[in-house]
Motif scaffolding. Structure first.
Motif, mmCIF file in Angstrom:
data_model
loop_
_atom_site.group_PDB
_atom_site.id
_atom_site.type_symbol
_atom_site.label_atom_id
_atom_site.label_comp_id
_atom_site.label_asym_id
_atom_site.label_seq_id
_atom_site.Cartn_x
_atom_site.Cartn_y
_atom_site.Cartn_z
ATOM 1 N N VAL A 14 -0.224 0.308 -23.773
ATOM 2 C CA VAL A 14 -1.393 -0.536 -23.480
ATOM 3 C C VAL A 14 -1.025 -1.604 -22.461
ATOM 4 N N LEU A 15 0.164 -2.199 -22.600
ATOM 5 C CA LEU A 15 0.595 -3.198 -21.623
ATOM 6 C C LEU A 15 0.757 -2.584 -20.242
ATOM 7 N N ALA A 16 1.298 -1.374 -20.178
ATOM 8 C CA ALA A 16 1.467 -0.711 -18.878
ATOM 9 C C ALA A 16 0.112 -0.381 -18.255
ATOM 10 N N TRP A 17 -0.813 0.099 -19.097
ATOM 11 C CA TRP A 17 -2.147 0.399 -18.570
ATOM 12 C C TRP A 17 -2.817 -0.865 -18.055
ATOM 13 N N GLN A 18 -2.710 -1.943 -18.823
ATOM 14 C CA GLN A 18 -3.369 -3.177 -18.401
ATOM 15 C C GLN A 18 -2.775 -3.706 -17.105
ATOM 16 N N ALA A 19 -1.417 -3.568 -16.935
ATOM 17 C CA ALA A 19 -0.792 -4.001 -15.685
ATOM 18 C C ALA A 19 -1.342 -3.203 -14.506
ATOM 19 N N ALA A 20 -1.518 -1.906 -14.700
ATOM 20 C CA ALA A 20 -2.058 -1.072 -13.629
ATOM 21 C C ALA A 20 -3.510 -1.432 -13.326
ATOM 22 N N LEU A 21 -4.287 -1.702 -14.372
ATOM 23 C CA LEU A 21 -5.683 -2.101 -14.161
ATOM 24 C C LEU A 21 -5.762 -3.454 -13.465
ATOM 25 N N ASP A 22 -4.881 -4.372 -13.827
ATOM 26 C CA ASP A 22 -4.870 -5.678 -13.160
ATOM 27 C C ASP A 22 -4.537 -5.515 -11.673
ATOM 28 N N ALA A 23 -3.634 -4.594 -11.383
ATOM 29 C CA ALA A 23 -3.309 -4.345 -9.976
ATOM 30 C C ALA A 23 -4.513 -3.765 -9.243
ATOM 31 N N ASP A 24 -5.231 -2.854 -9.885
ATOM 32 C CA ASP A 24 -6.478 -2.348 -9.302
ATOM 33 C C ASP A 24 -7.429 -3.493 -8.996
ATOM 34 N N ALA A 25 -7.620 -4.370 -9.993
ATOM 35 C CA ALA A 25 -8.556 -5.476 -9.826
ATOM 36 C C ALA A 25 -8.102 -6.412 -8.711
ATOM 37 N N GLU A 26 -6.794 -6.690 -8.615
ATOM 38 C CA GLU A 26 -6.290 -7.569 -7.559
ATOM 39 C C GLU A 26 -6.538 -6.971 -6.184
ATOM 40 N N ALA A 27 -6.335 -5.655 -6.053
ATOM 41 C CA ALA A 27 -6.570 -5.015 -4.760
ATOM 42 C C ALA A 27 -8.042 -5.110 -4.369
ATOM 43 N N LEU A 28 -8.935 -4.909 -5.346
ATOM 44 C CA LEU A 28 -10.366 -4.992 -5.052
ATOM 45 C C LEU A 28 -10.763 -6.421 -4.690
ATOM 46 N N LEU A 29 -10.244 -7.403 -5.413
ATOM 47 C CA LEU A 29 -10.570 -8.795 -5.109
ATOM 48 C C LEU A 29 -10.022 -9.217 -3.751
ATOM 49 N N ALA A 30 -8.819 -8.743 -3.409
ATOM 50 C CA ALA A 30 -8.250 -9.077 -2.108
ATOM 51 C C ALA A 30 -9.112 -8.522 -0.979
ATOM 52 N N ARG A 31 -9.562 -7.288 -1.127
ATOM 53 C CA ARG A 31 -10.416 -6.716 -0.072
ATOM 54 C C ARG A 31 -11.763 -7.427 -0.034
ATOM 55 N N ALA A 32 -12.307 -7.836 -1.200
ATOM 56 C CA ALA A 32 -13.570 -8.575 -1.206
ATOM 57 C C ALA A 32 -13.410 -9.900 -0.463
ATOM 58 N N ALA A 33 -12.293 -10.595 -0.691
ATOM 59 C CA ALA A 33 -12.053 -11.854 0.012
ATOM 60 C C ALA A 33 -11.943 -11.626 1.512
ATOM 61 N N LEU A 34 -11.324 -10.516 1.892
ATOM 62 C CA LEU A 34 -11.202 -10.187 3.308
ATOM 63 C C LEU A 34 -12.572 -9.953 3.937
ATOM 64 N N LEU A 35 -13.428 -9.249 3.227
ATOM 65 C CA LEU A 35 -14.779 -8.997 3.743
ATOM 66 C C LEU A 35 -15.553 -10.303 3.888
ATOM 67 N N ASP A 36 -15.361 -11.212 2.939
ATOM 68 C CA ASP A 36 -16.038 -12.510 3.031
ATOM 69 C C ASP A 36 -15.592 -13.264 4.288
#
Length: 619
Positions: A48-70
């Motif tokens: 579960v910890l490994a899955w959550q780390a991977a999901l957090d990385a997904d979320a960080e990548a999406l947020l970084a690209r959203a900030a770039l678009l802004d």
């Protein structure tokens, strides 16, 4: 940059931020509960910890690209973000990375109560520390893992669409792309591995088939024998109730149903307030209802008893949310959830009924206003669960209309009791917990079971009143709706319970005032009711209808002649004397002591007071 392009970038940024929030919450509610100090617990926690780390990385990548678009939409220069902190262990699942190692079976305790067993280091324990297993909670975890896998797979498709649209927009602008492409690896990881982990947990549950059921029957109704009673043992008392007792092994089916219920409401408690269950959610509710219905009564009560506290609170919140969402999917889900709530009311342990009704107050229909308004004081509930429901069959004299303006319903019940009393008793089932389920046929005629408690609305009296039974005095209350006693003054609840269930079906006692006799008759029998003008109906016609076994109800006009029938009222026809041109009518009002409200009328004299003749078969 054009305004249209900036708007597109802002829209894509918003979609990516929303997706990032949902990605990070995929594992919400998933906890590796059920195996303290065991390799099962340790391995699940690690995954579960490994899955959550991977999901957090997904979320960080999406947020970084959203900030770039802004920034791009605002006219800022390109500033490519650094890749997220991807963990090789998180994004590179091995062929058996989610498999749970074998654990020797440990005898569990009753459902909902973990049992302890000593386990040495060879069994995964820590220096002889106890290893605790709870098969129900493990089942909940398995269900939530599968639910998380489904959410991850669906969200992966959503993210792929959002990312694809973003990349195409950037490509048209000649801007760099590709950085956000890795977002989604954590979702794929959960979609693949979580079902495997759930399968291992369910295999572990199957080995706990020796888990004892927590309930034995010692309460009203239900099967007359204890579960697995020893040879020669005496049957349980018919006045007993459900209490905890390890009576026999629980089946894997019971464990699975319990897990499904807890997982369903656990997911509902953490769901977004604007989330609306779709068709899959409706199918899931139907599946849970079907599996719950297949359980024996005591087992079903034990499973439902696990919903105390948080799960019931979640159920109430889910029902309230669906009731306020006018979307087709929400309407279907709300109807199915209402059916499940009805099933729970019919099968719950008696001591859970109060909590269930508090969580879902509409399970008790809205009370009728007391006669005389507020001067009569508040409406109170009188518990009649210990009284007889039917004595010697349903009889027309059992029905007495109270202060609710539903004479049409009382007349229909009287008419059915006259023509086909067995129908009324066949459609009524007393449940082991003292509630009663009545089958109606509303709308299209499809059968619907409506469950009610034996709590009847009443008003307090300033002084104790006679109950009508020799040597007894009342408790200073008087029932407001249909009478809970028959013509002989004996407790007989079936008319009052039919009225209460009909009120629940339509939204409360105030909602059933001044209704339709044809609608009530069709709802009670499941057969279409007909209407004909009174002036076009002869005594011979009335006699023919009764001879065919049909119920006949006369609906009077809003204004009637002096000395005739009561205006805006309904009368069931009990018999016809064609030779003398008269008809035997019963006023459905609760008769005075020693009276029956039954009287012969010359048809030629009362036909002017009657507006419509409602009639219909019972079968």
């Amino acid at each position: 940059m054009s305004a249209g392009t900036a708007d597109d970038l802002g829209r894509h940024a918003t979609a990516l931020r929303r997706a990032a929030t949902e990605v990070a919450a995929v594992l919400s509610g998933v906890r590796s509960t059920g195996g303290t100090g065991s390799p099962l617990r340790a391995r699940l926690d690690g995954r579960v910890l490994a899955w959550q780390a991977a999901l957090d990385a997904d979320a960080e990548a999406l947020l970084a690209r959203a900030a770039l678009l802004d920034r791009l939409a605002a006219g800022s220069a390109w500033a490519l973000p650094a890749p997220g902190p991807w963990s090789a262990a998180a994004i590179s699942p091995g062929p058996t990375s989610s498999r749970v190692p074998p654990v020797p079976p440990v005898p569990p305790g009753p459902i909902g109560r973990p049992a302890s067993a000593e386990a040495g280091a060879g069994a995964g324990g820590s220096g002889g520390a106890p290893v605790r297993f709870d098969p129900v909670l493990l089942g909940v975890l398995a269900a939530r893992l599968r639910s998380a896998a489904d959410r991850a797979a669906a969200l992966g498709r959503t993210v792929a669409v959002a990312v694809g649209e973003t990349e195409r927009t950037l490509a048209r602008m000649g801007s760099p792309t590709g950085t956000v492409g890795m977002a989604g690896r954590g979702l794929r990881l959960v979609a693949v591995e979580a079902p495997n982990a759930a399968g291992d947990i369910e295999l572990r549950m199957a080995r706990f088939a020796a888990a004892p059921i927590t309930l034995r029957r010692v309460g009203p109704g239900g099967p007359p024998e204890r579960i697995s009673r020893p040879p020669g043992a005496r049957p349980a008392s018919p006045t007993a109730r459900f209490v905890p007792s390890p009576a026999r092994p629980a089946s894997p089916t019971a464990l699975a149903v319990a897990a499904g219920l807890l997982a369903l409401f656990g997911a509902g408690a953490g769901a977004r307030s604007d989330a609306v269950p779709d068709t899959l959610g409706v199918d899931r509710l139907r599946a849970v209802r079907a599996r719950l219905a297949d359980l024996p009564d005591p087992t079903r009560a034990g499973v439902i008893g696990l919903l105390r506290g948080g799960p019931l609170t979640a159920l109430g919140a889910m029902a309230a949310r669906l009731a306020g969402t006018p979307k087709p999917g929400a309407v279907l889900a709300a109807a199915e959830l209402a059916g499940l709530a009805d099933d729970l009311l019919a099968g719950a342990p008696p001591d859970l009924l109060g909590e269930l009704v508090r969580a879902l107050p509409w399970l008790e229909p809205a009370a009728p206003p007391p006669p005389g308004g507020e001067r009569s004081g508040p409406v109170v509930g009188v518990d009649r669960s210990g009284d007889a429901i039917v004595r010697d069959g349903a009889d027309p004299g059992d029905v007495g209309q109270g202060a609710v303006a539903d004479c049409y319903l009382a007349a229909a019940l009287i008419g059915i009791a006259r023509q086909d009393p067995a129908l009324l008793t066949e459609r009524l089932r007393r449940n082991p917990n003292g509630t009663v389920t009545i089958t109606f046929h509303p709308g299209s005629g499809a059968p619907v079971g409506v469950t009610v408690t034996a709590m009847l609305p009443a008003r307090r009296l300033s002084a104790p009143a006679s109950t009508g039974r020799e040597g007894e005095r009342g408790e200073g209350v008087q029932e407001i709706a249909m009478d809970g006693d028959n013509a002989a003054g004996q407790p007989e609840l079936w008319p009052a319970l039919y009225e209460k269930a009909y009120a629940r079906l339509h939204g409360g006692y105030p909602a059933i005032g001044f209704g339709s006799a044809s609608l009530a008759l069709g709802t009670l029998t499941g057969r279409p009711a007909s209407r004909r003008a009174a002036r076009a109906t002869s005594v011979a016609d009335l006699a023919a209808l009764l001879d065919r076994g049909e119920v006949v109800v006369l609906a009077t006009r809003s204004r009637t002649r002096s000395g005739g029938l009561v205006a805006a009222h309904a009368y069931p026809a009990l018999a016809v004397d064609a030779a003398r041109g008269r008809v035997l009518l019963r006023n459905p009002w609760d008769p005075a002591p020693g009276a029956d409200n039954v009287r012969w009328y010359a048809w030629s004299q009362v036909v002017a007071d009657v507006h419509t003749v409602v009639h219909g078969p019972t079968r």
